[in-house]
Design an enzyme around this catalytic site. Structure first.
Site, mmCIF file in Angstrom:
data_model
loop_
_atom_site.group_PDB
_atom_site.id
_atom_site.type_symbol
_atom_site.label_atom_id
_atom_site.label_comp_id
_atom_site.label_asym_id
_atom_site.label_seq_id
_atom_site.Cartn_x
_atom_site.Cartn_y
_atom_site.Cartn_z
ATOM 1 N N SER A 72 0.823 -1.205 0.000
ATOM 2 C CA SER A 72 0.000 0.000 0.000
ATOM 3 C C SER A 72 0.853 1.249 0.000
ATOM 4 C CB SER A 72 -0.925 0.005 1.226
ATOM 5 O OG SER A 72 -1.704 1.181 1.244
ATOM 6 N N ASP A 73 0.493 2.170 -0.856
ATOM 7 C CA ASP A 73 1.080 3.500 -0.788
ATOM 8 C C ASP A 73 0.634 4.146 0.519
ATOM 9 O OD1 ASP A 73 2.203 6.010 -1.715
ATOM 10 O OD2 ASP A 73 0.137 6.639 -2.044
ATOM 11 N N LYS A 74 1.421 5.085 1.019
ATOM 12 C CA LYS A 74 1.063 5.744 2.287
ATOM 13 C C LYS A 74 0.251 7.013 2.048
ATOM 14 C CE LYS A 74 3.947 8.404 4.436
ATOM 15 N NZ LYS A 74 3.168 9.674 4.517
#
Length: 925
Positions: free
Chosen positions: A365-367
């Site tokens: 997941s991207d932050k």
């Protein structure tokens, strides 16, 4: 790195932070003067080849000449991304490819040769139905590159021939001198010159928002000599820059190139082809033997031995055996699932992503904007004795620049308006009840603070408020060791700090510190719970972000994740082997300071490990990894580039709908696996029985009955798409070895009971081999016995643990009741009466119970460990050994993390107690 090395790193990282906090707070016996430690921003390096560097020394006051610009345009190409359009006709024709499709098409050709036009029409219809379902459901514009193109600026201000003119961004070339101002979208990668747009030298810096490119949550300050990237946005300041890279050579262009090369065959297609290859192999081998046998056996019979006659019979057998409905049933099941997900605001763009999401075991997941809100918000402040949170919010608001297009000022004003009662329900939003700002000095890059002169309307007292960089405010108040320690503590955690100070009416020039504001891009409200649920369902979540390492660790901590976040250098370390880097990817909880190529590499390495990887993201920098992942998920509010590259798009804010997607996809997977097991079993039984009975008794069933079996049974199983399903607590796997082995076992048992029917009817009830009643008896048995098996294949446990849905039960039972009435009353075949009809159906139902117990036993004792022992190939041995080592490693890491967390918690308690004691002493003094 060995498991011990990783374990050691976990301890060192956490304990290192603890030691750093202690040292910076000066709590040791030999406390040194406290100094403010500024966090160094890690910038992505951008290499410029020497031959390109030579072209970048353009006179800033004149720019390139038109002739030179035209020459470079021919050399470097236009400043735009190349686009590749897919042909919709070729895309539609691609649905006619694959192992099963080729066999069906071959059967279609043979049907035309032998003039079986009914068979030809049925086969052709099934082919087109399957293709249309896939094409319509998956119809989407291949617009990932178009979306990236739309993020580029359309016009740019550039020096040409000594004039500052506006040109199309596509015409920019390396060496062009461009002007960048507040609000501009940067048109190409460029190097800042430290010269203002008006031509004078400037010591200031540009504030650049590059969150959509790098994933950094905070605007980045860029000074003279720094590189600014195409498609990022100027938030503050103005400066000239020289263009360094254009088009596909830019930061965003490299992301586009990664997207264009990601054209691998999907996981689901591989599975379907593997099943198809197995069924085709046994079908072609057995049917070919039958064809050769009958050509030899009837070689002296001019009618039965005619090649077209034999080919016609074999063709019918092939059509009945091969799973012509397999692609259609699976496509319909996924289409129904996609509709169910759409009701939950999860839009499926690629139909097979529904099946693949059920098997995802790692979610990268991207932050920024995905796990977090992508907006700065007010966090817990550091307060000097005598002040409250409301005080620091009020003073921050009074010293905030109204209407400033700055994320920090916006965060301060929003927090104050939401939490201070006096700012709620104001008649005039530009005034603060009880106060009046009489003078205001806005933020200046030189002073790094704002200053407001405020009159208290209740007592007519006048005071000043200053807000700015911590080091500036601490210097303004004459120094404060406790404040320095507080700022250092916030910096270790990746929080941005701002100092707030004020004067008093009796001494209007002496500032006193109020406290330190802390700002952070906070996690979304549902992110922590989503991660917890993903872990509960066996999906490991890894944070992959372009943001700074310390910020990533702080967000991971707040989300309840482990803090083993590594920087991107681990992914490109030349001193580490591919195996070591892959181990890092598997064992780390995430990576920080990554660029699009790094995200792409993380996904690629995990996939090479045999893992199915999901990727969530919202920015341009996420697009390549979204495209590369087995399932790319674009979150709510994403860029067009991310939306186009993804397979699934979330329309609702947050990540909670991902859990809905996992649950729904696993239910769909169970239905698909259930049908596949049933269909393979049915094909194995069908081929084994007719192969043996043809060679032993030379007995054949009429073509119309064979086609009727195939059509009725496949038509009924279409409703499996709405059947009840038992959702797996772990990521689903096809386990083709187990699937095929179980199909062979069940198919063999069904073949045995088919022979029992044949010989009992023939020798016990004296029904001759040429008696058409024998054909009817075998038709009803072959139609019902394998078909009832689908009630068992629905789940790995006993069938009564999760009963079928009423629609599915009625559809399956209804087709067999229909077949029973055909047999009893002799429609299309000889009648066999009620006794035979009911008896065959009852026996088929009873035998289904027997097969259900066999299935449970196979599932119970079948495991990878058993496979590795029975067929000990080197690959299986290594995989088994790795699984055992990973299990031991996970246990040791969990124990180590628990110990370190306890130590850190105790340390924080001690520090808090010491700080409390100091505050009390200061208050008394």
């Amino acid at each position: 790195m060995s498991s011990e090395g990783i374990e050691e790193k976990i301890g060192l990282e956490t304990s290192g932070e603890k030691e750093e906090i202690i040292q910076k707070n000066g709590e040791g016996s030999n406390a040194k003067p406290v100094e403010l430690v500024e966090h160094k921003h890690v910038e992505v390096a951008d290499d410029i080849p020497p031959e390109l560097e030579a072209l970048l020394h353009t006179d800033p006051s004149h720019g390139l000449t038109t002739a030179e610009a035209q020459k470079r345009l021919e050399d470097f190409g236009r400043n735009e991304l190349a686009e590749v359009k897919s042909n919709p006709i070729l895309k539609f024709l691609s649905y006619f490819t694959g192992a099963i499709a080729y066999l069906i098409e071959l059967s279609c050709v043979f049907a035309a040769i032998v003039q079986h036009w009914l068979d030809f029409g049925i086969i052709l219809a099934l082919l087109f139905v399957n293709a249309f379902i896939g094409f319509i459901e998956e119809a989407r514009a291949e617009s990932a590159l178009d979306a990236l193109k739309q993020t580029l600026a359309l016009k740019a201000k550039v020096w040409r021939d000594g004039h500052f003119v506006e040109v199309d961004t596509a015409e920019l070339v390396p060496g062009d001198i461009i002007g960048l101002r507040l609000g501009d979208i940067i048109p190409a990668d460029a190097r800042l010159l430290g010269i203002s747009v008006t031509g004078g030298e400037t010591e200031g810096a540009l504030s650049i928002d590059q969150s959509a490119l790098t994933g950094e949550s905070l605007p980045v300050e860029k000074k003279k000599g720094d590189t600014v990237y195409s498609s990022s946005i100027v938030k503050q300041g103005q400066m000239l820059a020289v263009v360094t890279k254009t088009g596909s050579n830019t930061f965003i262009g490299r992301a586009a190139n990664l997207i264009s090369i990601t054209v691998e065959q999907g996981h689901f297609q591989k599975i379907v082809n593997a099943i198809g290859n197995f069924l085709i192999l046994i079908t072609v081998v057995l049917v070919s033997i039958i064809f050769i046998y009958q050509m030899v056996y009837f070689r002296n019979d001019p009618v039965k031995g005619n090649v077209f006659e034999v080919l016609g019979h074999v063709l019918v057998l092939t059509i009945a055996a091969i799973p012509v409905g397999l692609p259609t049933v699976l496509s319909v099941t996924m289409a129904v699932g996609a509709k169910q997900l759409a009701a939950k605001k999860v839009i499926v763009k690629r139909l097979t992503a529904v099946e693949e999401m059920a098997s995802v075991s790692v979610l990268c997941s991207d932050k920024t904007g995905t796990l977090t809100l992508n907006e700065l918000t007010f966090d817990e402040p550091y307060l000097c004795p005598g002040y409250t949170k409301a005080d620091i919010l009020l003073y921050s608001y009074l010293s905030a620049e109204p209407g400033a297009n700055d994320p920090i000022e916006f965060a301060v004003r929003t927090a104050a308006e939401n939490e201070l009662d006096i700012l709620k329900n104001r008649p005039n939003s530009h005034e603060v009840p009880g106060y009046k700002v009489t003078a205001f000095i806005p933020f200046n890059p030189a002073t790094k603070m704002t200053n407001a002169t405020v009159a208290n309307l209740n007592n007519n007292e006048v005071f000043k408020v200053a807000k700015g960089a911590p080091q500036v405010i601490i210097r303004l108040v004459g120094g404060d060791d406790d404040a320095v320690r507080a700022v250092n503590s916030l910096a270790v955690r990746g929080l941005r700090a701002l100092g707030v100070a004020r004067t008093f009416p009796d001494d209007p020039e002496t500032y006193k510190l109020v406290g330190m504001i802390s700002l952070l891009d906070p996690p979304r409200p549902d992110s922590a719970e989503t991660i917890r649920l993903c872990n509960h369902y066996g999906v490991e979540v890894k944070m992959i972000t372009g943001d700074q390492l310390i910020i990533a660790k702080e967000v991971a901590h707040r989300l309840g994740m482990n803090r083993v976040i590594l920087d991107a250098n681990h992914l490109v370390d030349p001193n580490k082997s591919e195996e070591e880097v892959t181990q890092h990817c598997e064992r780390a909880d995430g990576f920080a300071q990554v660029i699009p190529e790094h995200k792409y590499r993380v996904v690629e390495l995990l996939q090479k490990r045999g893992l199915l990887v999901g990727m969530t993201g919202d920015g341009v920098n996420d697009a390549p990894a979204l495209k590369k992942a087995n399932v790319g998920i674009a979150v709510h509010g994403c860029t067009d580039a991310a939306r186009s590259a993804a397979d699934i798009v979330l329309l609702a804010p947050g990540l909670s709908t991902i859990v809905d997607g996992i649950m729904t996809s696993r239910a769909i997977f169970q239905r698909m696996r259930s049908y596949a097991l049933y269909r393979i079993t049915s094909t194995v039984h069908f081929l084994m029985f007719f192969f043996c009975i043809t060679l032993i008794e030379n007995w054949q069933m009429s073509a119309i009955l064979l086609i009727l079996i195939a059509l009725l049974n496949d038509a009924a199983t279409l409703v499996i798409a709405v059947d009840n399903a038992k959702i797996s607590p772990r990521p689903d796997k096809w386990r083709l070895g187990q699937l095929i082995f179980l199909s062979l076992v069940l198919g063999t048992l069904l073949t045995g009971v088919s022979f029992a029917h044949f010989y009992i009817a023939r020798y016990v009830f004296n029904i001759g081999i040429d008696d058409q009643r024998l054909e009817t008896i075998m038709y009803l048995h072959i139609s019902s016995a394998p078909h009832f098996v689908i009630f068992s294949t629905r789940l790995s446990g006993y069938f009564w643990e999760n009963l079928p849905s009423p629609i599915f039960f009625i559809a399956v039972l209804g087709t067999q009741v229909f077949a029973m009435f055909i047999s009893i009353y002799g429609v299309l075949t000889a009648p066999i009466g009620w006794a035979w009809g009911v008896s065959i159906i009852v026996v088929s139902l009873l035998f289904f119970f027997v097969l259900d117990f066999v299935k449970v036993a196979v599932f119970k004792y079948w495991s990878f460990e058993l496979t590795a022992k029975l067929w000990p190939t080197p690959k299986r041995k290594n995989k088994l050994r790795d699984r055992k080592l990973d299990r031991i490693y996970q246990e040791r890491v969990t124990q180590s993390i628990a110990k370190v967390r306890n130590v850190v918690l105790i340390t924080k308690v001690i520090l808090a107690f010491q700080h409390s004691q100091k505050s009390k002493k200061r208050t008394i003094q």
